[in-house]
Design a protein around this motif. Sequence first.
Motif, PDB file in Angstrom:
ATOM      1  N   SER A  35       0.839  -1.195   0.000  1.00  0.00           N
ATOM      2  CA  SER A  35       0.000   0.000   0.000  1.00  0.00           C
ATOM      3  C   SER A  35       0.873   1.243   0.000  1.00  0.00           C
ATOM      4  O   SER A  35       2.079   1.179   0.255  1.00  0.00           O
ATOM      5  CB  SER A  35      -0.901   0.002   1.233  1.00  0.00           C
ATOM      6  OG  SER A  35      -1.688  -1.166   1.297  1.00  0.00           O
ATOM      7  N   ILE A  66      -1.849  -2.296  -4.339  1.00  0.00           N
ATOM      8  CA  ILE A  66      -3.231  -2.788  -4.295  1.00  0.00           C
ATOM      9  C   ILE A  66      -4.199  -1.824  -4.979  1.00  0.00           C
ATOM     10  O   ILE A  66      -5.353  -2.189  -5.228  1.00  0.00           O
ATOM     11  CB  ILE A  66      -3.701  -3.072  -2.859  1.00  0.00           C
ATOM     12  CG1 ILE A  66      -3.770  -1.787  -2.032  1.00  0.00           C
ATOM     13  CG2 ILE A  66      -2.790  -4.092  -2.198  1.00  0.00           C
ATOM     14  CD1 ILE A  66      -4.461  -1.995  -0.688  1.00  0.00           C
ATOM     15  N   ILE A 129      -0.076  -9.520   1.638  1.00  0.00           N
ATOM     16  CA  ILE A 129      -0.470  -8.140   1.349  1.00  0.00           C
ATOM     17  C   ILE A 129      -0.315  -7.304   2.607  1.00  0.00           C
ATOM     18  O   ILE A 129      -0.763  -7.695   3.686  1.00  0.00           O
ATOM     19  CB  ILE A 129      -1.916  -8.040   0.828  1.00  0.00           C
ATOM     20  CG1 ILE A 129      -2.059  -8.738  -0.535  1.00  0.00           C
ATOM     21  CG2 ILE A 129      -2.349  -6.581   0.697  1.00  0.00           C
ATOM     22  CD1 ILE A 129      -3.475  -8.763  -1.081  1.00  0.00           C
ATOM     23  N   LEU A 131      -1.269  -3.767   4.366  1.00  0.00           N
ATOM     24  CA  LEU A 131      -2.324  -2.770   4.268  1.00  0.00           C
ATOM     25  C   LEU A 131      -2.107  -1.636   5.261  1.00  0.00           C
ATOM     26  O   LEU A 131      -1.601  -1.848   6.365  1.00  0.00           O
ATOM     27  CB  LEU A 131      -3.689  -3.403   4.563  1.00  0.00           C
ATOM     28  CG  LEU A 131      -4.143  -4.546   3.660  1.00  0.00           C
ATOM     29  CD1 LEU A 131      -5.265  -5.328   4.318  1.00  0.00           C
ATOM     30  CD2 LEU A 131      -4.601  -3.993   2.314  1.00  0.00           C
ATOM     31  N   LEU A 187      -8.640  -9.083  -1.634  1.00  0.00           N
ATOM     32  CA  LEU A 187      -7.762  -8.948  -0.472  1.00  0.00           C
ATOM     33  C   LEU A 187      -7.955 -10.102   0.499  1.00  0.00           C
ATOM     34  O   LEU A 187      -6.983 -10.666   1.025  1.00  0.00           O
ATOM     35  CB  LEU A 187      -8.020  -7.619   0.233  1.00  0.00           C
ATOM     36  CG  LEU A 187      -7.800  -6.338  -0.590  1.00  0.00           C
ATOM     37  CD1 LEU A 187      -8.176  -5.108   0.223  1.00  0.00           C
ATOM     38  CD2 LEU A 187      -6.357  -6.239  -1.073  1.00  0.00           C
ATOM     39  N   CYS A 190      -6.171 -13.515  -0.028  1.00  0.00           N
ATOM     40  CA  CYS A 190      -4.734 -13.659   0.235  1.00  0.00           C
ATOM     41  C   CYS A 190      -4.540 -14.388   1.567  1.00  0.00           C
ATOM     42  O   CYS A 190      -5.184 -14.043   2.563  1.00  0.00           O
ATOM     43  CB  CYS A 190      -4.082 -12.283   0.283  1.00  0.00           C
ATOM     44  SG  CYS A 190      -2.295 -12.340   0.537  1.00  0.00           S
ATOM     45  N   LEU A 193      -2.278 -11.430   5.647  1.00  0.00           N
ATOM     46  CA  LEU A 193      -2.439  -9.981   5.577  1.00  0.00           C
ATOM     47  C   LEU A 193      -1.824  -9.348   6.816  1.00  0.00           C
ATOM     48  O   LEU A 193      -1.905  -9.907   7.916  1.00  0.00           O
ATOM     49  CB  LEU A 193      -3.918  -9.582   5.525  1.00  0.00           C
ATOM     50  CG  LEU A 193      -4.790 -10.157   4.402  1.00  0.00           C
ATOM     51  CD1 LEU A 193      -6.244  -9.755   4.626  1.00  0.00           C
ATOM     52  CD2 LEU A 193      -4.313  -9.654   3.047  1.00  0.00           C
ATOM     53  N   CYS A 229      -4.679 -12.731   9.498  1.00  0.00           N
ATOM     54  CA  CYS A 229      -4.471 -11.291   9.541  1.00  0.00           C
ATOM     55  C   CYS A 229      -3.794 -10.883  10.852  1.00  0.00           C
ATOM     56  O   CYS A 229      -4.197 -11.306  11.930  1.00  0.00           O
ATOM     57  CB  CYS A 229      -5.791 -10.542   9.404  1.00  0.00           C
ATOM     58  SG  CYS A 229      -5.596  -8.742   9.441  1.00  0.00           S
TER      59      CYS A 229
END
Length: 248
Positions: A35, A66, A129, A131, A187, A190, A193, A229
């Motif tokens: 990001s 993203i 990913i 974020l 998202l 994935c 995260l 996450c």
Amino acid sequence: MHLVFADNTDDFYQKSAERIAEVIRKKPSAKIGLSTGRTTKGVHAALAEEWRRNPFDCSGIKVFGIDEITNMSRECRASCYYILLHEVVEPLAVPMENYIMPDPMAADLQEECLRFEEAVMADGGPDFIFLGLGENGHLGFNQPGTNFGQTAWLSWMDDSLNERLRRENDIPENVVMGGLTLGIKNLMQCPRLVMAANGRNKKEVAEKMIMGPVTEALPASVLQLHPGCEVILDPDAAGALHESLKRE
């Protein structure tokens, strides 16, 4: 959702950068989503410094942003392409052919959404990913009210960001900016995260994301449902969360 509380700002950036470096060290062919924004600038700087101190091979990884701002040249310093190129891709010596971004000036932006999504989701999709948390709880350019089942699409830009980008980059009013973004469904697909939030301005939204209901009115709240996450908070964004969670 696993919570990590940083001791201070430097520790916040270091912990965040370590998550990205760890993925690359474990899988040199990883596909990584990143990001851009005020939070991630410090994270990327810490990542580049970690690479300089303890080099790791980035020649085989693939990096993508993203989202991207539509109708903004890649040469503009505010474009996601420009930011990731100069903050991550070049500092870590990632080959340009492994840098995946949508074309913000494409003649058919709807078609570009599909092309971008296909490139990101190809070969098993992303491995990781990173974020940043928007002040209104957005994920990428998935603004409040976005359907959790949304895939890559053309979203809108909130007024405060629109005004700031125009002011700081001399963008004329007749240039219509929007957000070409991976959707929330992309998202959530994935396997791993990391969400990072820092600063007092993120305190209220971070608490709602973690402790509040899962609702499309706060897109980041959906991360409560993601088994892989991790959320990293600095002391200002964490507020009283650390102590309150320890008491429960």
